[in-house]
Motif scaffolding. Sequence first.
Motif, short mmCIF file in Angstrom:
data_model
loop_
_atom_site.label_atom_id
_atom_site.label_comp_id
_atom_site.label_asym_id
_atom_site.label_seq_id
_atom_site.Cartn_x
_atom_site.Cartn_y
_atom_site.Cartn_z
N PHE A 89 -11.60 15.07 -6.38
CA PHE A 89 -12.99 15.42 -6.59
C PHE A 89 -13.63 14.65 -7.73
O PHE A 89 -14.83 14.44 -7.75
CB PHE A 89 -13.12 16.94 -6.82
N VAL A 90 -12.84 14.20 -8.69
CA VAL A 90 -13.41 13.47 -9.81
C VAL A 90 -13.60 12.00 -9.46
O VAL A 90 -14.66 11.41 -9.65
CB VAL A 90 -12.54 13.64 -11.07
N TRP A 91 -12.49 11.40 -8.89
CA TRP A 91 -12.57 9.95 -8.61
C TRP A 91 -12.78 9.63 -7.13
O TRP A 91 -12.85 8.50 -6.72
CB TRP A 91 -11.30 9.24 -9.10
N GLY A 92 -12.73 10.59 -6.29
CA GLY A 92 -12.87 10.35 -4.85
C GLY A 92 -11.52 10.08 -4.19
O GLY A 92 -10.49 10.00 -4.87
N ALA A 93 -11.52 9.89 -2.85
CA ALA A 93 -10.27 9.70 -2.10
C ALA A 93 -9.60 8.39 -2.50
O ALA A 93 -10.26 7.42 -2.84
CB ALA A 93 -10.57 9.70 -0.60
N GLU A 94 -8.29 8.38 -2.45
CA GLU A 94 -7.56 7.16 -2.80
C GLU A 94 -6.29 7.08 -1.96
O GLU A 94 -5.79 8.10 -1.53
CB GLU A 94 -7.23 7.13 -4.29
N VAL A 95 -5.81 5.85 -1.73
CA VAL A 95 -4.55 5.73 -1.00
C VAL A 95 -3.47 5.04 -1.84
O VAL A 95 -2.36 4.87 -1.38
CB VAL A 95 -4.69 4.95 0.32
N GLU A 96 -3.85 4.60 -3.07
CA GLU A 96 -2.77 4.00 -3.87
C GLU A 96 -1.77 5.11 -4.19
O GLU A 96 -2.11 6.29 -4.20
CB GLU A 96 -3.30 3.45 -5.19
N GLY A 97 -0.56 4.65 -4.48
CA GLY A 97 0.44 5.66 -4.84
C GLY A 97 1.03 6.35 -3.63
O GLY A 97 1.78 7.31 -3.74
N VAL A 98 0.72 5.85 -2.44
CA VAL A 98 1.24 6.48 -1.23
C VAL A 98 2.77 6.39 -1.17
O VAL A 98 3.46 7.34 -0.81
CB VAL A 98 0.58 5.83 0.00
N PHE A 99 3.29 5.23 -1.60
CA PHE A 99 4.75 5.08 -1.53
C PHE A 99 5.46 5.94 -2.56
O PHE A 99 6.57 6.42 -2.34
CB PHE A 99 5.13 3.61 -1.64
N THR A 100 4.79 6.16 -3.69
CA THR A 100 5.38 7.07 -4.68
C THR A 100 5.50 8.46 -4.06
O THR A 100 6.50 9.15 -4.24
CB THR A 100 4.46 7.15 -5.92
N LEU A 101 4.46 8.83 -3.31
CA LEU A 101 4.51 10.14 -2.66
C LEU A 101 5.64 10.21 -1.64
O LEU A 101 6.33 11.20 -1.52
CB LEU A 101 3.17 10.43 -1.96
#
Length: 332
Positions: free
Chosen positions: A268-280
């Motif tokens: 909600f603060v920075w909006g949607a993101e897909v970085e860090g997907v592999f960390t997840l």
Amino acid sequence: MPAMPAVPAVPAAPSSPAVSVVIPVYNEEDVLPALFARLYAVLDGLGEPYEIIFVNDGSRDRSTQLLSAQFRLRPQVTRVVLFNGNFGQHMALMAGFSRVRGAIAITLDADLQNPPEEIPRLVAAIRAGHDYVGTVRRQRHDTAFRRIASRAMNALRERITRIHMTDQGCMLRAYDRALVDTLNACREMNTFIPALAYTFAASPTEIDVAHEERHAGESKYSFYKLIRLNFDLVTGFSTVPLQWFSVTGTVLSLCSAALFLLLLVRRFVWGAEVEGVFTLFALQFFLIGILLFGVGLLGEYVGRIQQEVRQRPRWRISAVLEALPPTPTELS
Ligand code: UDP
Ligand code: MG
């Protein structure tokens, strides 16, 4: 749960031997002649009545013939229990214990890794007032892998079960009559005799003993069987692993709740993101790994419960070779 059948305690009759030696035998044709030569010499030298109970754990080699021949040679001090299948070393020991007539029971491996010459020292330790005599191998003659693995398992088991055994792998041990009676009242399928006995012992002690290389033949414990044995030791004597698992589960669910909140705020603060997907992904795999370990651990306990509730006989005996006990007239 139905009451366990009471086990009649074998009374120590006046004619009963001072020492009973119990030996599990599984495909040991190559070592038996050497074992007979050394063991009987030591026990004859004790100068007290004794008996040796061999339990043949379904050997497929000539062990049965060798044991029968030895019985015919020394019928008064030899008893042979023949299983009709392979039920495992500890079941063989239990079957032997149920027939022990002596005041002191000694367990010994057939492969001569435990020198029979140490038996008098074990007997002396029991007579000094201990009911359980464990042993520590002065210098082990096993492969480096076995030594390292068993040291690690020793340490883990000690933490989890609170059973104190410096050297869990050495089977040369002594138990007094009362402890043997208590063991005979235990009905579990997968057990580890030294640990089971320790949980009941009032005055346990440990002594140093020599250790030799296997005289001949090869170890009956494959890597897989060793792992099974250690699972028996840990899950058979403690529920601490389950508690550890639930603590891990609690900590992990708290962490993932925190992560969820963090990601929500970010969204909600920075909006949607897909970085860090592999960390997840990595995180996910890690959690699945822990989950699978937990399911496996639960399975260990459930499997044990299943085996116990079936209440099947723990072994089957095809024959027992023993001389008839002496009649009262023979004794007087
Ligand atoms: N043994 C047995 N049943 C089995 C495996 C082993 O009665 O299924 C006996 C074996 O004959 C020996 C003792 O248990 O007297 C210890 O086995 P081994 O020496 O192979 O074990 P290790 O010393 O390698 O741990
Ligand atoms: Mg051995």
